[in-house]
Write an enzyme that holds these catalytic residues in place. Structure first.
Site, PDB file in Angstrom:
ATOM      1  N   TYR A  26       0.837  -1.218   0.000  1.00 40.86           N
ATOM      2  CA  TYR A  26       0.000   0.000   0.000  1.00 40.86           C
ATOM      3  C   TYR A  26       0.867   1.262   0.000  1.00 40.86           C
ATOM      4  O   TYR A  26       0.364   2.349  -0.269  1.00 40.86           O
ATOM      5  CB  TYR A  26      -0.916   0.056   1.234  1.00 40.86           C
ATOM      6  CG  TYR A  26      -1.918  -1.053   1.382  1.00 40.86           C
ATOM      7  CD1 TYR A  26      -2.124  -2.015   0.393  1.00 40.86           C
ATOM      8  CD2 TYR A  26      -2.685  -1.157   2.552  1.00 40.86           C
ATOM      9  CE1 TYR A  26      -3.046  -3.034   0.560  1.00 40.86           C
ATOM     10  CE2 TYR A  26      -3.614  -2.173   2.715  1.00 40.86           C
ATOM     11  CZ  TYR A  26      -3.782  -3.114   1.729  1.00 40.86           C
ATOM     12  OH  TYR A  26      -4.699  -4.115   1.914  1.00 40.86           O
ATOM     13  N   HIS A  82       0.657 -11.716   2.164  1.00 39.74           N
ATOM     14  CA  HIS A  82      -0.393 -10.995   1.442  1.00 39.74           C
ATOM     15  C   HIS A  82      -1.093 -11.849   0.370  1.00 39.74           C
ATOM     16  O   HIS A  82      -2.318 -11.811   0.242  1.00 39.74           O
ATOM     17  CB  HIS A  82       0.194  -9.731   0.811  1.00 39.74           C
ATOM     18  CG  HIS A  82      -0.806  -8.649   0.607  1.00 39.74           C
ATOM     19  ND1 HIS A  82      -0.496  -7.312   0.674  1.00 39.74           N
ATOM     20  CD2 HIS A  82      -2.129  -8.688   0.338  1.00 39.74           C
ATOM     21  CE1 HIS A  82      -1.587  -6.580   0.460  1.00 39.74           C
ATOM     22  NE2 HIS A  82      -2.585  -7.411   0.247  1.00 39.74           N
TER      23      HIS A  82
END
Length: 269
Positions: free
Chosen positions: A39, A97
């Protein structure tokens, strides 16, 4: 449940926007924040937390290791870098992730490295994200069930993934739902609008309540104070059995997030 049932997501938020979102969320009562290396906002999240009036020990911070850092010699250094950005000695939860089968990632290898990070005290809990049943089983076999706190997966009224949810709940692995509002697509759903009217609530609150009532943790994001407050209030909405079964009929197996190189070969069903 290890994962707090309600947290703030920060996907797609950056710069001052994410700083303001996190600070406002903490101000109105959020105590869990979810970020990730990819991010590119961990430093801003860390800054927002540092500038807030909330003590670190009251917070539950989650980050996720990106695929570039899955090699055993890279994972722990990358997490230490994340900790520096987040201005904390340890996070509460660290996730892998994506399983990334097409990148040749060895699940046992990456899970062992993640367990080592936990044993070094860099993270209180560890877990996985976007793993299907088969890959979750591989993760369990790699480091034992007791070490896997959650599987964070895309779930919404349009993507209900019952088989995976049932499997995770049967293993006592917390289910964290992301994209619960399907990028806002569920907000104008006639069925949810009708239920929302019955409860004098918003469709966002209904979708979040639907997830919460199934025992999922949720991490919706918002940049607006009134939406942050309204989302949090979804915890007070109690849907009836009939309303839950009507929402169950909305399942379209419609995914919003599925990076070709990262998603499991067999999908998440």
């Amino acid at each position: 449940m290890i994962v707090p049932k309600f947290g703030l997501g920060t996907f797609r938020l950056s710069g001052q926007t994410v700083i303001d979102s996190v600070k406002t969320a903490l101000e109105v009562g959020y105590r869990a924040v979810d970020t990730a290396q990819i991010y590119a906002n961990e430093a801003e999240v860390g800054q927002a937390i540092a500038e807030s009036q909330v003590n670190r020990n009251e917070l539950f911070i989650t980050t996720k290791i990106w695929t570039d850092h899955y090699a055993p010699e890279k994972l722990i250094p990358s997490l230490k870098d994340s900790l520096q950005k987040l201005r904390t000695d340890a996070v509460n939860l660290t996730l892998i992730h994506w399983p990334a089968p097409k990148l040749g990632v060895s699940i046992p290898e990456v899970m062992q490295a993640l367990l080592e990070a936990k044993q070094q005290g860099l993270t209180e809990y560890i877990g996985i994200s976007n793993f299907n049943i088969e890959l979750t089983q591989q993760a369990i076999n790699s480091i034992e069930l007791e070490h896997i706190a959650t599987n964070q997966i895309e779930l919404s009224p349009y993507l209900q993934n019952h088989r995976l949810v049932d499997f995770l709940q049967s293993q006592n692995i917390d289910v964290t739902s992301y994209m619960t509002l399907a990028y806002g697509k569920v907000l104008n759903d006639p069925v949810l609008l009708d239920i929302a009217a019955q409860h004098q609530a918003s469709t966002a609150q209904i979708a979040l309540a639907w997830a919460l009532q199934q025992g999922f943790a949720v991490i919706p994001s918002s940049t607006k104070r009134e939406h942050l407050i309204a989302n949090l209030a979804a915890q007070e909405v109690q849907l009836t059995k009939d309303e839950m079964s009507v929402i169950a009929q909305l399942d379209r197996h419609a995914r919003e997030i599925s990076p070709e190189q990262l998603a499991p070969a067999l999908g998440l069903k």
